[in-house]
Design a protein around this motif. Structure first.
Motif, short mmCIF file in Angstrom:
data_model
loop_
_atom_site.label_atom_id
_atom_site.label_comp_id
_atom_site.label_asym_id
_atom_site.label_seq_id
_atom_site.Cartn_x
_atom_site.Cartn_y
_atom_site.Cartn_z
N LEU A 44 -3.53 -3.02 5.70
CA LEU A 44 -3.43 -4.41 6.13
C LEU A 44 -3.15 -5.35 4.97
N MET A 45 -3.75 -5.00 3.82
CA MET A 45 -3.48 -5.80 2.63
C MET A 45 -2.00 -5.68 2.27
N GLU B 261 0.41 -5.01 4.35
CA GLU B 261 1.16 -5.75 5.37
C GLU B 261 1.14 -7.25 5.06
N LYS B 262 -0.07 -7.73 4.70
CA LYS B 262 -0.22 -9.15 4.38
C LYS B 262 0.67 -9.53 3.20
N ILE C 225 -5.07 -13.69 -9.21
CA ILE C 225 -5.26 -13.24 -7.82
C ILE C 225 -6.30 -14.11 -7.13
N PHE D 34 -5.92 -16.73 -3.77
CA PHE D 34 -6.71 -16.69 -2.54
C PHE D 34 -7.48 -17.98 -2.33
N TRP E 173 -2.72 -16.23 1.04
CA TRP E 173 -3.25 -14.86 1.08
C TRP E 173 -2.15 -13.83 0.93
N SER F 180 -2.40 -11.11 -1.84
CA SER F 180 -2.35 -9.69 -1.48
C SER F 180 -1.27 -8.98 -2.27
N ALA G 58 -2.57 -8.42 -5.66
CA ALA G 58 -3.60 -7.39 -5.63
C ALA G 58 -2.97 -6.01 -5.48
N PHE G 59 -1.96 -5.94 -4.62
CA PHE G 59 -1.33 -4.64 -4.41
C PHE G 59 -0.59 -4.19 -5.67
N LEU H 132 -1.54 -4.82 -8.67
CA LEU H 132 -2.59 -4.30 -9.56
C LEU H 132 -2.99 -2.88 -9.14
#
Lengths: 396, 320
Positions: A37-38, A40-41, A352, A356, A362, A366, A369-370, A372
């Protein structure tokens, strides 16, 4: 399905249900799906221009609603006055002009009607206001139509926009590479400092001393990283211990600003994560048969060759784990840069966090974050290849 | 790296002479001293400042012993609210992590199919993932379902990786489990429930305790994962971080002292328990070896020449 039957035979239905449900919820519901989901986001974005337009139109509509409410209130007041006058009483608002001067928020209509008014004037006034309300309502309807268009344009859509943003944003990209580079540096320093300690504890230290030294490592290992970082803040801050010492010794004339730049963060991270390097290496060297070292020595190998050809090959899984843990902790550290960092030493994790919590974007957060996460996975794969170890060795 | 081995090496090679050995010893000791000073001095400075008079965290000069900052800390309502949150999250994480960890360990210990490596990889992956990513992915996932950040999400996000720690502990314990015990009980007519409650669970009990303590401490200390999942709430560690960042008064040092005392006590207790378990384990292996040897010897005595091959094959428990 054979596996399930095997479990039922072994543990019975209830336990099998628990085992599979537990693993299923944990693996799918807590690890795989959230990551997906992350992802996808991170691939979802809204056109920023359209989003801004939506916000603008909504603000305009809100303003019109306020105008309508105000006009309706004025109409009610005017009607009260009208009915009072028609009933033969004096205009209740007459002479209250002085009061309006004291009230700068009063609507213009109030001020205009401060003097006594005829019923005709009041009726005309009410009609003007009603016309204004109708106009506002028409405007809102028009806005709503426009809003629907803008909202359609601002609909979240799939694309690499968020990742492009990281590539194009010079500042964040620089922070990203600095974070990687600094994390590699922290990892390397930890490895160099820790290897002798780990070897000494595992193979050279006499029993009593080794036990005591181990306890000396375990205690700080358990101490929270925030405390370890804060301890270094007390050393490195402008009025900190090191500056006090240097000033007192007369080495410097005024405090050194250690926290400018990334130096302090790197020093703090080395301190905070160094013990994650010691223990994996210690554990593998501990299992090395001392006779191998003795044999190599008897055959005339110099000390460095003993390490290069006997100890290090044996300690490879431990070194790999130590490097992976240290790198992962450093690259993903939020506490250390938060506490020790100055204004110019932003870490990628802080970027990051800001995406947020401050940017409230987001999708972008995300994507960062991805990025990283992928970096850490690449590092793990690189280590596994470099040290020729597999996952089973790593997660011991 | 030189100093560590060269120590033993000088002993072996008289050509280096006595002075070389002494030199090595000194180098090793100096390195150790430096390292441990590096480990403990910063902590010491932090602790000293908690008992120092001045209104900002400061270790030197020491202007007078005071416990004032502890009083301030205990009078701080925010701290107590944070403590309560930390405890709630800790208990939730213990329950989830032990439950999931045990199920994972039972699955992986028993599973022999090809999928095992994949499942193992997925289940331990949270240990190799930066904490903030776990927090973010949990937040994004649950937000999609309409659940905002808070204590609940903090529990879930932390349990994601703490379960893996627990699983590794359980797996290590289960490796030493003699499955013949379960089989024997089943053969003798015990139900599956009876086997679990009377055999498997008692064997695992010490590890359940260890896993619970470890899970609680991990949860209590966690910052990176929690800070994303917690929403507007706070925990003691988050409170500690914000206090450390601003470091306005030595209250933060007083809190640090409390954290350190708790950790040191827990670490020492944990270590003592671990050593006792290890000693117990070694004692058992020794006993098994002895019994094996005795059995082989008695077989040798009774069977004569053929006993050797039987004893060699090792009747009875195999020495580990």
């Amino acid at each position: 399905m054979g596996a399930v039957q095997d479990f039922v035979r072994r543990y019975g239905g209830v336990m099998t249900a628990y085992i599979f449900a537990g693993c299923g919820i944990w693996m799918i519901g807590m690890i795989v799906l959230p990551q997906l989901l992350m992802l996808e986001k991170s691939l979802t974005y809204s056109d920023p221009a359209a989003s801004a337009q939506v916000a603008q139109i909504q603000a305009r509509t809100d303003g019109l609603f306020v105008q309508i409410t105000r006009a309706e209130r004025d109409i009610a007041r005017l009607q009260d006055r009208l009915s009072a006058i028609e009933a033969g009483e004096a205009d209740p608002a007459a002479g209250s002009g002085a009061a309006t001067l004291l009230n700068p928020f009063a609507s213009p209509s109030q001020a205009e009607d401060a003097a006594a008014a005829t019923p005709e004037e009041l009726r005309a006034e009410i009609e003007t206001l009603q016309a204004r309300i109708a106009e506002a309502r028409a405007q809102i309807a028009a806005n709503d139509a426009e809003l629907a268009d803008s909202q359609a344009a601002a609909q979240p859509q799939y694309g690499l926009y968020n990742y492009e943003e990281l590539v194009e944003n010079d500042l964040n990209r620089a922070i990203f590479f600095k974070t990687i580079w600094a994390s590699v540096l922290v990892t390397f320093v930890c490895l160099v400092v820790c290897y002798p300690i780990a070897f000494y504890l595992a193979k050279a230290a006499p029993g009593e001393q080794a036990a005591l030294l181990m306890l000396g490592l375990i205690v700080p290992y358990w101490i929270n990283e925030i405390l370890r970082t804060f301890a270094w803040l007390m050393l490195l801050s402008d009025g900190g211990v090191i500056n006090d010492l240097l000033l007192w010794l007369g080495v410097v004339a005024e405090p050194i600003r250690w926290r400018d730049g990334s130096g302090a963060v790197i020093v703090g991270m080395t301190y905070a994560y160094i013990l994650f390097m010691v223990f994996p290496i210690y554990n593998t060297i501990d299992t090395l048969d001392k006779n191998q070292i003795e044999a190599a020595r008897d055959l005339g190998a110099p000390w460095w060759r003993i390490h290069w050809r006997v100890v290090i090959p044996h300690a490879k899984p431990g070194i790999a784990v130590g490097c992976i843990m240290t790198f992962m902790l450093a690259a993903g550290s939020y506490a250390v840069p938060l506490i020790l960092g100055g204004t110019t030493s932003k870490w990628f994790t802080e970027v990051i966090y800001d995406a947020f919590n401050e940017g409230n974007d987001w999708g972008l957060g995300s994507a960062y974050a991805f990025t990283l996460l992928v970096t850490c996975i690449l590092f793990i794969l690189a280590m596994m290849r470099l040290f020729k170890v597999n996952l089973q060795d790593i997660a011991k | 790296m030189a100093e560590a081995t060269a120590n033993g090496q000088a002993r072996q090679r008289p050509t280096g002479g006595v002075s070389a050995e002494t030199l090595t010893r000194w180098t090793v000791n100096a390195y150790l001293l430096l390292f441990f000073a590096y480990m403990f001095l910063p902590l010491l400075i932090m602790v000293v400042a908690a008992f120092n008079e001045p209104g900002i965290p400061q270790a030197i000069p020491f202007e007078g012993l005071t416990f004032h900052w502890f009083e301030e800390l205990f009078g701080n309502a925010k701290i107590w609210a944070a403590v309560v949150n930390s405890l709630i999250i800790g208990v939730g994480v213990v329950v989830l992590a032990v439950t999931f960890g045990l199920s994972g360990a039972l699955l992986l210990t028993r599973l022999q199919t090809r999928g095992r490596t994949l499942i193992y990889g997925v289940l331990v992956s949270p240990l190799l993932t930066p904490g903030i990513i776990l927090g973010i992915s949990t937040l994004v996932f649950w937000n999609n379902l309409g659940v905002p950040g808070g204590l609940f999400l903090a529990v879930l996000a932390q349990a994601t990786f703490i379960s893996a720690y627990c699983m590794l502990l359980f797996m290590a314990r289960l490796q030493r489990f003699d499955r013949a015990l379960e089989e024997a009980a089943l053969d003798l007519g015990a139900s599956h429930q009876q086997v679990f409650w009377k055999i498997t669970l008692p064997f695992l009990r010490p590890t359940i305790f260890t896993a619970a303590v470890l899970a609680f401490l991990q949860s209590f200390e966690n910052f990176n994962t929690t800070v994303f999942a917690i929403g507007g709430e706070t925990t003691l560690t988050i409170q500690l971080a914000s206090m450390a960042r601003l470091s306005l008064t030595p209250e933060v040092n007083a809190l640090a002292v409390i954290f350190i005392v708790i950790t040191v006590v827990a670490a020492v207790a944990f270590e003592i328990k671990r050593r006792a378990e290890k000693a117990e384990q070694e004692r058992r292996i020794e006993a098994a070896k002895r019994a094996d040897a005795e059995m082989a010897a008695s077989l040798d005595a009774t069977l004569g020449g053929t006993g050797e091959s039987l004893g060699g094959r090792g009747l009875g428990p195999q020495p580990a």
